[in-house]
Design a protein around this motif. Structure first.
Motif, PDB file in Angstrom:
ATOM      1  N   GLU A 145       0.829  -1.195   0.000  1.00 13.97           N
ATOM      2  CA  GLU A 145       0.000   0.000   0.000  1.00 13.97           C
ATOM      3  C   GLU A 145       0.868   1.251   0.000  1.00 13.97           C
ATOM      4  OE1 GLU A 145      -3.338  -0.185  -0.182  1.00 13.97           O
ATOM      5  OE2 GLU A 145      -3.053  -2.354  -0.300  1.00 13.97           O
ATOM      6  N   GLN A 194       2.302   4.394   1.598  1.00 16.51           N
ATOM      7  CA  GLN A 194       2.582   4.778   2.971  1.00 16.51           C
ATOM      8  C   GLN A 194       2.684   6.299   3.036  1.00 16.51           C
ATOM      9  OE1 GLN A 194       5.599   2.128   4.908  1.00 16.51           O
ATOM     10  NE2 GLN A 194       5.759   1.331   2.812  1.00 16.51           N
ATOM     11  N   THR A 195       2.160   6.880   4.104  1.00 13.08           N
ATOM     12  CA  THR A 195       2.179   8.333   4.253  1.00 13.08           C
ATOM     13  C   THR A 195       2.514   8.692   5.688  1.00 13.08           C
ATOM     14  OG1 THR A 195       0.536   8.619   2.508  1.00 13.08           O
ATOM     15  CG2 THR A 195       0.830  10.458   4.018  1.00 13.08           C
ATOM     16  N   VAL A 196       3.441   9.610   5.850  1.00 12.19           N
ATOM     17  CA  VAL A 196       3.765  10.198   7.142  1.00 12.19           C
ATOM     18  C   VAL A 196       3.895  11.695   6.927  1.00 12.19           C
ATOM     19  CG1 VAL A 196       5.472  10.375   9.001  1.00 12.19           C
ATOM     20  CG2 VAL A 196       4.918   8.141   8.043  1.00 12.19           C
ATOM     21  N   SER A 236       4.346  10.906   0.907  1.00 13.80           N
ATOM     22  CA  SER A 236       3.866   9.564   0.573  1.00 13.80           C
ATOM     23  C   SER A 236       4.958   8.831  -0.190  1.00 13.80           C
ATOM     24  CB  SER A 236       2.617   9.631  -0.308  1.00 13.80           C
ATOM     25  OG  SER A 236       1.521  10.109   0.418  1.00 13.80           O
ATOM     26  N   GLN A 283       5.852   4.628  -2.029  1.00 13.74           N
ATOM     27  CA  GLN A 283       5.449   3.259  -2.306  1.00 13.74           C
ATOM     28  C   GLN A 283       6.553   2.596  -3.120  1.00 13.74           C
ATOM     29  OE1 GLN A 283       1.718   2.725  -4.397  1.00 13.74           O
ATOM     30  NE2 GLN A 283       1.483   0.675  -3.555  1.00 13.74           N
ATOM     31  N   GLU A 321      11.634   2.715  -5.238  1.00 15.65           N
ATOM     32  CA  GLU A 321      10.615   3.421  -4.463  1.00 15.65           C
ATOM     33  C   GLU A 321      10.343   4.781  -5.093  1.00 15.65           C
ATOM     34  OE1 GLU A 321      10.666   5.478  -0.131  1.00 15.65           O
ATOM     35  OE2 GLU A 321      11.204   3.360  -0.172  1.00 15.65           O
TER      36      GLU A 321
END
Length: 120
Positions: free
Chosen positions: A90, A92-94, A98, A100, A111
Motif C-alpha cells: 500500500e 505509505q504516508t507520514v 507519501s 510506495q 521506491e
C-alpha cells in the motif's frame, strides 16, 4: 524527478555494515532499533540499513532500494500505473510525504516518494 531521497540496504552483515557507515565514513545515526539503523546524509538523503531480523523489509531482495523523489507523488504514480508498473503493498504516508515501492521493468525493487497533494 528531483533527486534520490532514500537508499535502503538489507544486509546479513548488519553490525559490520553499520560500522562502515558510522565509524569509517563518519555518518551520524539518526534513528536506531535492534534490526535497523537510519543515517541522514548531509543533503538530507536517508540511508537505512536493515538486518536479518527486520521482517518488514524482507522484500528488499534485489540489492539496495533507491527512492526517487518527484514533484507530485499522485501524478507520478498514476503515470506509472498507466504504463504498467507494478507497485508493492500500500501507499505509505507520514506527515506530508507519501511513498510506495515498485518493481522496475527488470524486477529491481525501487521506491517512489513525494509530497502528498494538497486538496484545493
Amino acid at each position: 524527478m528531483r533527486k534520490i531521497d532514500f537508499v535502503g540496504i538489507r544486509t546479513t552483515r548488519f553490525n559490520e555494515t553499520v560500522a562502515l557507515f558510522r565509524d569509517v565514513l563518519g555518518v551520524k545515526i539518526a534513528r536506531e532499533t535492534d534490526d535497523a539503523v537510519q543515517f541522514r546524509l548531509a543533503d538530507d538523503t536517508i540511508l537505512e540499513l536493515y538486518g536479518p531480523g527486520d521482517e518488514f523489509h524482507a522484500f528488499f531482495s534485489t540489492g539496495p532500494v533507491v527512492a526517487f523523489r518527484v514533484e507530485d507523488f499522485a501524478i507520478a504514480r498514476r503515470a506509472m500505473v498507466e504504463a504498467g508498473i507494478r507497485f508493492i503493498g500500500e501507499i505509505q504516508t507520514v506527515d506530508d510525504v507519501s511513498w510506495q515501492h515498485f518493481f522496475s521493468p527488470d524486477g529491481t525493487i525501487l521506491e517512489l516518494i513525494g509530497p502528498v497533494p494538497v486538496a484545493p
